[in-house]
Design a protein around this motif. Structure first.
Motif, mmCIF file in Angstrom:
data_model
loop_
_atom_site.group_PDB
_atom_site.id
_atom_site.type_symbol
_atom_site.label_atom_id
_atom_site.label_comp_id
_atom_site.label_asym_id
_atom_site.label_seq_id
_atom_site.Cartn_x
_atom_site.Cartn_y
_atom_site.Cartn_z
ATOM 1 N N GLU A 1 -6.741 -2.228 -2.895
ATOM 2 C CA GLU A 1 -7.506 -1.991 -1.619
ATOM 3 C C GLU A 1 -8.746 -2.966 -1.673
ATOM 4 O O GLU A 1 -9.075 -3.356 -0.860
ATOM 5 C CB GLU A 1 -7.979 -0.616 -1.556
ATOM 6 C CG GLU A 1 -6.500 0.303 -1.468
ATOM 7 C CD GLU A 1 -6.100 0.387 -0.286
ATOM 8 O OE1 GLU A 1 -6.551 -0.273 0.517
ATOM 9 O OE2 GLU A 1 -5.041 0.957 0.029
ATOM 10 N N ASN B 1 -10.893 -3.340 1.308
ATOM 11 C CA ASN B 1 -10.890 -1.921 1.989
ATOM 12 C C ASN B 1 -11.735 -1.287 0.822
ATOM 13 O O ASN B 1 -11.067 -0.410 0.240
ATOM 14 C CB ASN B 1 -9.416 -1.454 2.248
ATOM 15 C CG ASN B 1 -9.634 -0.242 3.114
ATOM 16 O OD1 ASN B 1 -10.748 0.461 3.195
ATOM 17 N ND2 ASN B 1 -8.363 0.000 3.538
ATOM 18 N N LEU C 1 -11.506 2.976 0.960
ATOM 19 C CA LEU C 1 -10.308 3.610 0.569
ATOM 20 C C LEU C 1 -10.203 3.400 -0.903
ATOM 21 O O LEU C 1 -9.741 4.372 -1.771
ATOM 22 C CB LEU C 1 -9.304 2.837 1.143
ATOM 23 C CG LEU C 1 -8.567 3.415 2.402
ATOM 24 C CD1 LEU C 1 -7.538 2.524 2.904
ATOM 25 C CD2 LEU C 1 -8.169 4.855 2.484
ATOM 26 N N ALA C 2 -10.606 2.591 -1.660
ATOM 27 C CA ALA C 2 -10.594 2.357 -3.065
ATOM 28 C C ALA C 2 -11.460 3.303 -3.655
ATOM 29 O O ALA C 2 -11.030 3.951 -4.708
ATOM 30 C CB ALA C 2 -11.067 0.974 -3.559
ATOM 31 N N SER D 1 -2.813 9.870 0.558
ATOM 32 C CA SER D 1 -3.537 9.186 -0.696
ATOM 33 C C SER D 1 -3.707 10.452 -1.569
ATOM 34 O O SER D 1 -3.787 10.336 -2.750
ATOM 35 C CB SER D 1 -4.909 8.536 -0.318
ATOM 36 O OG SER D 1 -5.770 9.225 0.233
ATOM 37 N N TYR E 1 -4.099 0.607 -7.708
ATOM 38 C CA TYR E 1 -4.275 0.887 -6.249
ATOM 39 C C TYR E 1 -5.653 0.637 -5.785
ATOM 40 O O TYR E 1 -5.910 -0.113 -4.679
ATOM 41 C CB TYR E 1 -3.838 2.417 -6.165
ATOM 42 C CG TYR E 1 -4.231 2.743 -4.373
ATOM 43 C CD1 TYR E 1 -3.555 1.912 -3.530
ATOM 44 C CD2 TYR E 1 -4.892 4.123 -4.237
ATOM 45 C CE1 TYR E 1 -3.681 2.264 -2.072
ATOM 46 C CE2 TYR E 1 -4.781 4.343 -2.852
ATOM 47 C CZ TYR E 1 -4.459 3.516 -2.006
ATOM 48 O OH TYR E 1 -4.536 3.739 -0.577
ATOM 49 N N GLN F 1 -7.780 -5.985 -0.630
ATOM 50 C CA GLN F 1 -7.782 -6.027 0.974
ATOM 51 C C GLN F 1 -8.954 -5.940 1.620
ATOM 52 O O GLN F 1 -8.937 -5.485 2.654
ATOM 53 C CB GLN F 1 -6.513 -4.801 1.413
ATOM 54 C CG GLN F 1 -5.238 -5.164 0.442
ATOM 55 C CD GLN F 1 -4.566 -6.408 0.787
ATOM 56 O OE1 GLN F 1 -4.389 -6.950 1.959
ATOM 57 N NE2 GLN F 1 -3.819 -7.161 -0.414
ATOM 58 N N SER G 1 0.778 -1.098 -0.075
ATOM 59 C CA SER G 1 0.085 0.091 -0.037
ATOM 60 C C SER G 1 0.856 1.319 -0.055
ATOM 61 O O SER G 1 0.639 2.184 -0.570
ATOM 62 C CB SER G 1 -0.904 -0.119 1.253
ATOM 63 O OG SER G 1 -1.662 1.254 1.252
#
Length: 781
Positions: free
Chosen positions: A516, A521, A524-525, A494, A512, A519, A462
């Motif tokens: 995310e 998440n 955040l994406a 970010s 990216y 993961q 990350s």
């Protein structure tokens, strides 16, 4: 007057050369010399032979010859050849005592002349005066100890006389002067000729120890010479042997005294003796010692010699030849693991450019005795060296970095791979142009994927996405590529590290976001993609974000993204079509139709024909035929393209009603009338051919005859071409179409064609009248 006339000298007149052309036969200098040699013009007749018949005449001859020699010596005492000729003449008369006296007198003149000593000693040995010869050799090696030829001849004489002990004693005296390596090897070979292996080993040990001592003294001399200079008088330096001079320097540095006669140390002038200081002893001497032990089957002693050599030279003065010889020795002893350890130890410490021979031998060894894994390691090591040379020559050659990283990832540990990746991403493109960064970003992408998939470092991965390319751009001080816009953005990594001024890469944002999501998440994406769209909107970013939300079945978000996308790029027909297809899939037909209406109402579109076709296909799928006809009519108001007419006719044909044939034929009629004034005749021909195909399948004989009458006549024409500069470029043939209505409107065309035919017939008849015989012959034939 008479005296005046007598005093004058007449100057002969120079004859004028009337013909200055070169002679036909040229005479060269080579020809003159060859003729002189053939005629023997320069050969003098031999002197007459003189016969001596009594003693008085002989004594008179000797007196005259000696007087001649003495006169020559008196004229120039330094010409040693006169002394040698004199002595050899006395020797020929068996006057050995007189010859000795002459040699002694010559030595008083120049005792440093090597030839003089050699001739003197050879005379004594030739006349079997062994003790005299020993005496001369002793005096020679004492006076000039650095002349190796004296020592070689002295030891050879003693050995030929069978005086082995005396020869060994001379060798010992010689070794005290620390001579060159060939002298030591001569001593060793001397002992081996008499099977004295232990003595030869002792000599090798003394030689190696003396080399080690010289190594230490030379380094001390070199360090001390940085503080003061050693100076020799010019006259002494000219006659001083280099080794003698070198040992004098070392002796002066160590003891403060000079061991050479007539050598002084002062500070009047400077002389750099660093040229005479050797850096370290030669490796080949250790190798010869070890091979000597191996030859005589003392393998443990040979291994010990190699180990001592490795320890002596250390890592500062490593030589590949020593390790190659050591490895081959162990290979002969079948110690393959030892060989492998030796090669690896040397390859890890010797610079790659100095270890080519070492690497070659290691490869051969692994092919002979190694397994597949060992051979692969050798090949990988070789390829790694090649890649290192490429990236060293051009650090911005990213293709070489990719190949290097692919090789490293397949064979080494994670830390080594990270080190190579860090070296690669440190080479930031020097120019702020996107085309120079396109290859560079894949280094970061591959680095991040490696950390995620291979090293399983998701948290660190990350950070990689967040730090591209802000960290590298900040390190390289490249303004305008990336950086934060404000202090508020700097608080969010970010946002800070993904803020671009001039250009960006949508692939980085999308990767990216996908990371995310993997993961788990999702916020955040979405935040990353939203930030990218807000700061640097691109078509690819919108498409990626929309595709993500479609996979998550977030249709409301998709609608909002499409709205933002169309606000950003309203001319993008593909976006309008995809938006309408989404609404169609969701069952909101009115919304999809409204989107299409908005799309075709845009003043500028990149692919309007694709958009209209999609709208028409949409209405056909909904079986809204009247709306489809209206769409075709609206489209024909904008363009009269032949494909639109043909598509309209085919739509009417497939509408599925009874009056479809008449509607289709009516559209063809309208199209034909609309395209009569079209400049592109090929388009009208295309329309008529489509109409004819329709009539052949569905029409009657009357309609078929009608369409055949409408078909044009195809004729070939010529037109003149012009080049760019306005000059004539020849003629070009092309095909043209003449439609029936054009012929009817211009009746003179048919009359003109008949006139051309009549003129052609007239020309043929005139040609026949001018050559009737030809016609007869042709008719007969």
């Amino acid at each position: 007057m008479a005296s005046t006339a007598a005093g004058k000298q007449r100057i002969p007149k120079v004859a004028k050369v009337k013909n200055k052309a070169p002679a036909e036969v040229q005479i060269t200098a080579e020809q003159l010399l060859r003729e002189a040699k053939e005629r023997e013009l320069e050969l003098l007749p031999p002197p007459p032979q003189q016969k001596i018949t009594d003693v008085e005449e002989l004594n008179d001859y000797k007196l005259r010859k000696r007087k001649t020699f003495e006169d020559n010596i008196r004229k120039n005492r330094t010409v040693i050849s006169n002394w040698i000729k004199y002595a050899q003449w006395e020797e020929s008369l068996k006057e050995i005592q007189r010859a000795r006296s002459i040699y002694e007198r010559a030595l008083d003149v120049d005792y440093r002349n090597v030839t003089l000593w050699l001739k003197y000693a050879e005379m004594e040995m030739k006349n079997r005066q062994v003790n005299h010869a020993r005496n001369i050799w002793d005096r020679a090696i004492t006076t000039l100890p650095r002349v190796n030829q004296f020592w070689y001849k002295y030891t050879y004489m003693e050995e030929m006389l069978g005086n082995i002990a005396g020869s060994r004693q001379v060798f010992e005296r010689w070794m005290e002067w620390q001579p060159e390596e060939q002298a030591w090897h001569s001593y060793i070979n001397f002992e081996l000729r008499y099977k004295e292996v232990d003595r030869a080993r002792t000599i090798y040990e003394r030689y190696i120890l003396s080399s080690a001592l010289q190594f230490s003294v030379r380094h001390r001399a070199f360090a001390s010479l940085e503080l003061f200079c050693v100076v020799f008088p010019a006259a002494v330096f000219c006659h001083c042997h280099p080794w003698e001079l070198f040992h004098a320097v070392c002796d002066h540095v160590v003891t403060g005294r000079s061991a050479i006669r007539n050598v002084q140390f002062n500070h009047q002038c400077f002389f750099n003796v660093a040229l005479l200081v050797l850096v370290h002893p030669d490796v080949k001497n250790w190798i010869k010692y070890a091979r000597f032990e191996e030859k005589h089957s003392y393998f443990a002693h040979a291994r010990k010699v190699y180990e001592r050599a490795v320890e002596f030279f250390g890592e500062e003065h490593m030589d590949e030849n020593l390790y190659v010889a050591f490895a081959k020795f162990e290979e002969n002893q079948k110690e393959f693991e030892r060989v492998r350890v030796i090669y690896k130890y040397a390859l890890d410490r010797i610079p790659k450019q100095d270890a080519q021979n070492l690497f070659k031998n290691y490869t051969i060894f692994e092919k002979k005795f190694g397994d597949r894994r060992g051979i692969e390691e050798i090949i990988v090591s070789k390829r790694r060296f090649q890649y290192e040379e490429e990236v060293k020559a051009n650090p911005h050659n990213y293709d070489a970095w990719f190949d290097y990283l692919r090789l490293v990832e397949s064979d080494t540990d994670a830390e080594t791979v990270r080190e190579v990746y860090e070296r690669a991403i440190a080479n930031v493109p020097p120019i702020q142009e996107k085309r120079h960064w396109k290859r560079y970003i894949y280094l970061w992408i591959n680095y991040a994927l490696y950390e995620e998939l291979e090293a399983k470092a998701s948290t660190k991965n990350s950070g990689f996405y967040l730090s591209f390319p802000g960290r590298r751009a900040n390190q390289a001080s490249v303004p305008g590529v990336c950086g934060a816009h404000s202090p508020q953005e700097a608080s969010n990594p970010s946002i800070t590290l993904f803020s671009f001024f001039q250009f960006t890469f949508a692939k980085i944002w999308l990767l990216y976001a996908q990371f995310e999501i993997r993961q788990k998440n999702l916020p955040l994406a979405r935040r990353a993609l939203g930030t990218s769209i807000g700061k640097c909107p691109k078509n690819k970013l919108f498409k990626g974000y929309i595709e993500l939300e479609l996979q998550l079945r977030e249709f409301d978000r998709c609608r909002k993204l499409y709205e933002k996308f169309l606000e950003f790029a309203p001319e993008n027909c593909t976006s309008w079509i995809k938006f309408a297809e989404l609404e169609t899939i969701l069952g909101d037909i009115d919304r999809a139709r409204a989107i299409y209406e908005l799309a075709i109402g845009q003043p500028r579109l990149d692919m309007p024909e694709v958009l209209w076709k999609s709208y028409i296909d949409f209405e056909i799928e909904q079986e809204e035929y009247e709306k489809t006809r209206n769409l075709y009519r609206r489209l024909l108001q904008r363009t009269q393209h032949v494909k639109v007419w043909i598509s309209f006719a085919q739509f009417e044909l497939s509408a599925g009603r009874e009056e479809n044939l008449s509607r289709c034929r009516q559209i063809y009629e309208e199209a034909n009338k609309a395209m009569r004034n079209c400049e592109e005749k090929e388009e009208r021909v295309m329309l008529l051919e489509s109409w004819r195909n329709f009539e052949e399948e569905f029409g009657t004989e009357t309609t078929k005859e009608r369409i055949e009458k409408l078909m044009p006549e195809k004729i070939k024409k010529r037109r003149k071409l012009q080049a760019e500069d306005g000059s004539d470029a020849g003629w070009e043939e092309y095909y043209d179409y003449i439609f029936p209505e054009v012929t009817a409107n211009q009746p003179n065309l048919k009359l003109l064609a008949m006139a051309k035919l009549w003129k052609k017939q007239q020309q043929e008849s005139e040609a026949a009248e001018q050559d009737p015989d030809k016609d007869v012959d042709e008719s007969q034939s």
